[in-house]
Design an enzyme around this catalytic site. Structure first.
Site, short mmCIF file in Angstrom:
data_model
loop_
_atom_site.label_atom_id
_atom_site.label_comp_id
_atom_site.label_asym_id
_atom_site.label_seq_id
_atom_site.Cartn_x
_atom_site.Cartn_y
_atom_site.Cartn_z
N PHE A 112 37.58 -13.04 36.60
CA PHE A 112 36.38 -13.34 35.81
C PHE A 112 36.77 -13.26 34.33
O PHE A 112 37.46 -12.32 33.91
CB PHE A 112 35.31 -12.30 36.14
CG PHE A 112 33.95 -12.63 35.60
CD1 PHE A 112 33.12 -13.52 36.27
CD2 PHE A 112 33.48 -12.04 34.43
CE1 PHE A 112 31.86 -13.82 35.78
CE2 PHE A 112 32.22 -12.34 33.93
CZ PHE A 112 31.41 -13.23 34.60
N ASP A 183 38.53 -4.51 40.30
CA ASP A 183 37.16 -4.78 39.89
C ASP A 183 36.39 -5.16 41.16
O ASP A 183 36.74 -6.13 41.83
CB ASP A 183 37.14 -5.92 38.86
CG ASP A 183 35.74 -6.15 38.31
OD1 ASP A 183 34.76 -5.88 39.03
OD2 ASP A 183 35.63 -6.60 37.16
N TYR A 208 24.22 -4.53 39.30
CA TYR A 208 23.04 -5.42 39.33
C TYR A 208 23.23 -6.57 40.30
O TYR A 208 22.33 -7.37 40.48
CB TYR A 208 22.73 -5.96 37.93
CG TYR A 208 23.93 -6.49 37.17
CD1 TYR A 208 24.45 -7.74 37.46
CD2 TYR A 208 24.56 -5.72 36.20
CE1 TYR A 208 25.56 -8.21 36.79
CE2 TYR A 208 25.67 -6.19 35.52
CZ TYR A 208 26.18 -7.43 35.82
OH TYR A 208 27.29 -7.90 35.17
N LYS A 209 24.42 -6.66 40.93
CA LYS A 209 24.66 -7.73 41.92
C LYS A 209 24.21 -7.22 43.29
O LYS A 209 23.02 -7.05 43.51
CB LYS A 209 26.12 -8.16 41.85
CG LYS A 209 26.43 -8.87 40.52
CD LYS A 209 27.89 -9.18 40.28
CE LYS A 209 28.08 -9.84 38.92
NZ LYS A 209 29.46 -9.83 38.44
N ARG A 355 27.24 -22.15 44.31
CA ARG A 355 27.57 -20.85 44.91
C ARG A 355 26.34 -20.26 45.59
O ARG A 355 25.25 -20.24 45.00
CB ARG A 355 28.04 -19.95 43.76
CG ARG A 355 28.71 -18.68 44.15
CD ARG A 355 29.31 -18.03 42.93
NE ARG A 355 28.27 -17.49 42.02
CZ ARG A 355 28.43 -16.47 41.20
NH1 ARG A 355 29.61 -15.86 41.14
NH2 ARG A 355 27.47 -16.05 40.42
C1 LIG Z 1 29.64 -9.94 36.97
C2 LIG Z 1 31.01 -9.61 36.50
C3 LIG Z 1 31.24 -9.05 35.24
C4 LIG Z 1 30.12 -8.83 34.26
O1 LIG Z 1 30.45 -7.90 33.27
P1 LIG Z 1 29.29 -7.26 32.38
O2 LIG Z 1 29.98 -6.48 31.36
O3 LIG Z 1 28.43 -6.44 33.29
O4 LIG Z 1 28.49 -8.39 31.80
C5 LIG Z 1 32.53 -8.68 34.92
N1 LIG Z 1 33.55 -8.88 35.77
C6 LIG Z 1 33.37 -9.46 36.98
C7 LIG Z 1 34.53 -9.66 37.89
C8 LIG Z 1 32.10 -9.85 37.38
O5 LIG Z 1 31.92 -10.43 38.55
#
Ligand SMILES: *Cc1c(COP(=O)(O)O)cnc(C)c1O
Length: 396
Positions: A112, A183, A208-209, A355
């Site tokens: 990500f 992660d 939050y997911k 998705r």
């Molecule tokens: C959703 C997601 C994020 C989001 O990071 P925030 O700091 O909470 O905005 C980061 N890394 C991955 C792999 C994600 O899926």
């Protein structure tokens, strides 16, 4: 299946099929009542006494234990706070201090963007020859050369849903003398994990997911318990200090995982999350995973049979896939807008990925059947090909 399905615990608008819990989980029905009570009884009536009297100060560790049960770690090894981007930075900085003679961070090209951006920012600031190396996801294990200080990966690819083999990659990292950081943004609450068993040093993730903590809910960080008293927290904030209320001008890290805390916790958001975590009480994650796989298989079979213009962009083998199914389509943005218009909520990831997330706590086989039906109609009749569906919005 009935033991997993807890539909009545979630607020989902009538007629909506919500296949986006991998991006933002729905609101648990108990949250508004709990929040109203928290606001009036705790903040309203207790004011500053709430830190002790309502247990606000212990929330980050208390919720950490709830999350630990879902990701397979012992009590006292996970703490909440900040955003995931910040926790990625913190874990990486701490990992680099454990391997001071190595200068490379290894990640993959599917990671990500924020994870890679945070690494770039940290390494840029460190200078001294630190570099970020990214390789294709299937090349990671064989690319852990002796100069790699840390391997930093997202377990489930946010776009394709491809899963890394947590044990195998962690083992490869350790054999090469590198520190492992996972992660779990798209894994926590979706897959059956044995994080502690993997022996990885660090893990981070958002809430939050799949954990349904609400928009902006704080992130979590895990440190392997045998390291928690020696790891340097890097973000040395006062609430990670051994005795914050001594107001010692010199920083001394706190005990164990507490040292990974930084500043004042977002109590309102933590309260929402703590309430939402009740949905995982008594849930067997192996069983949840099995239902998720069954729903995904049903969806793939239905879409491939009835909407052949969509091309599967996720691994076909279920054990190599997280809890989402992605399809590639040239007009994916417009097609997803049309799906949303017709009550099937997924999301779009550039350049061409549609998705769909599968969340057995509130999605069942009937929902999947209906989603297939609606998507098949949208595709067959080209209902997506209308100007209103082509205009891009800020959040996709
Ligand atoms: C959703 C997601 C994020 C989001 O990071 P925030 O700091 O909470 O905005 C980061 N890394 C991955 C792999 C994600 O899926």
């Amino acid at each position: 299946m009935s033991e997993i399905l807890k539909k009545e615990m979630f607020t989902i608008p009538k007629g909506m099929i919500y296949l986006d819990g991998n991006s933002l989980g729905p609101m648990p029905v108990d949250v508004p009542g709990r929040m109203a009570q928290m606001l009036s009884d705790e903040w309203g009536q207790m004011l500053i006494k709430g830190w002790n009297g309502a247990g606000w100060m212990d929330q980050p560790a208390r919720i950490g234990d709830q999350i630990g049960r879902v990701i397979g770690t012992p009590d006292g090894s996970v703490v909440l706070g900040d955003t995931l981007s910040i926790k990625v930075y913190q874990a990486l900085a701490s990992a680099l201090m454990m391997r001071p003679d190595r200068r490379v961070v290894l990640s993959d090209t599917g990671n990500f963007p924020t994870d890679l951006y945070m690494a770039e920012g940290l390494l840029g600031m460190l200078g001294q020859g630190y570099t970020l190396r990214t390789v294709a996801p299937d090349q990671v294990a064989q690319s852990i050369t002796p100069d790699v200080a840390a391997v930093m990966l997202t377990h489930v690819d946010y776009r394709s849903g491809r899963v890394h083999d947590m044990n195998a990659v962690t083992q490869a990292a350790h054999q090469a003398g590198a520190v492992m950081i996972w992660d779990l943004a798209h894994s926590a609450g979706a897959l059956a994990l044995d994080l502690h068993g993997s022996q990885a040093e660090f893990a981070v993730g958002c809430t939050y997911k799949y954990l349904n903590g609400g928009p902006g809910a704080p992130a979590f960080i895990y440190v392997r318990p045998d390291l928690a008293d020696t790891v340097k927290p890097a973000l040395s904030g006062w609430l990670g200090h051994r005795a914050p209320f001594d107001f010692d001008p010199r920083y001394q890290p706190g005990q164990g995982i507490e040292r990974m805390r930084v500043g004042t916790p977002p109590v309102l958001q933590m309260t929402t999350l703590e309430c939402a975590m009740q949905a995982f009480d008594g849930v067997d994650m192996q069983q949840l995973r099995a239902v998720s796989v069954a729903l995904q298989e049903q969806f793939i079979a239905g879409i491939e049979a009835r909407a052949p213009m969509l091309t599967l962009a996720s691994p076909r083998q279920s054990d190599q896939r997280g809890s989402q199914v992605s399809f590639a389509f040239d007009h994916g943005y417009a097609a997803m807008q049309a799906c949303i218009h017709h009550g099937v909520i997924g999301d779009f990831r550039a350049p061409n990925i549609m998705r769909f997330g599968f969340t057995p706590l509130y999605i069942d086989a009937d929902d999947v059947e209906q989603a297939i039906e609606r998507i098949a109609n949208i595709m067959a009749d080209r209902l997506w090909d209308q100007p209103q569906f082509h205009a891009r919005q800020k959040v996709t």
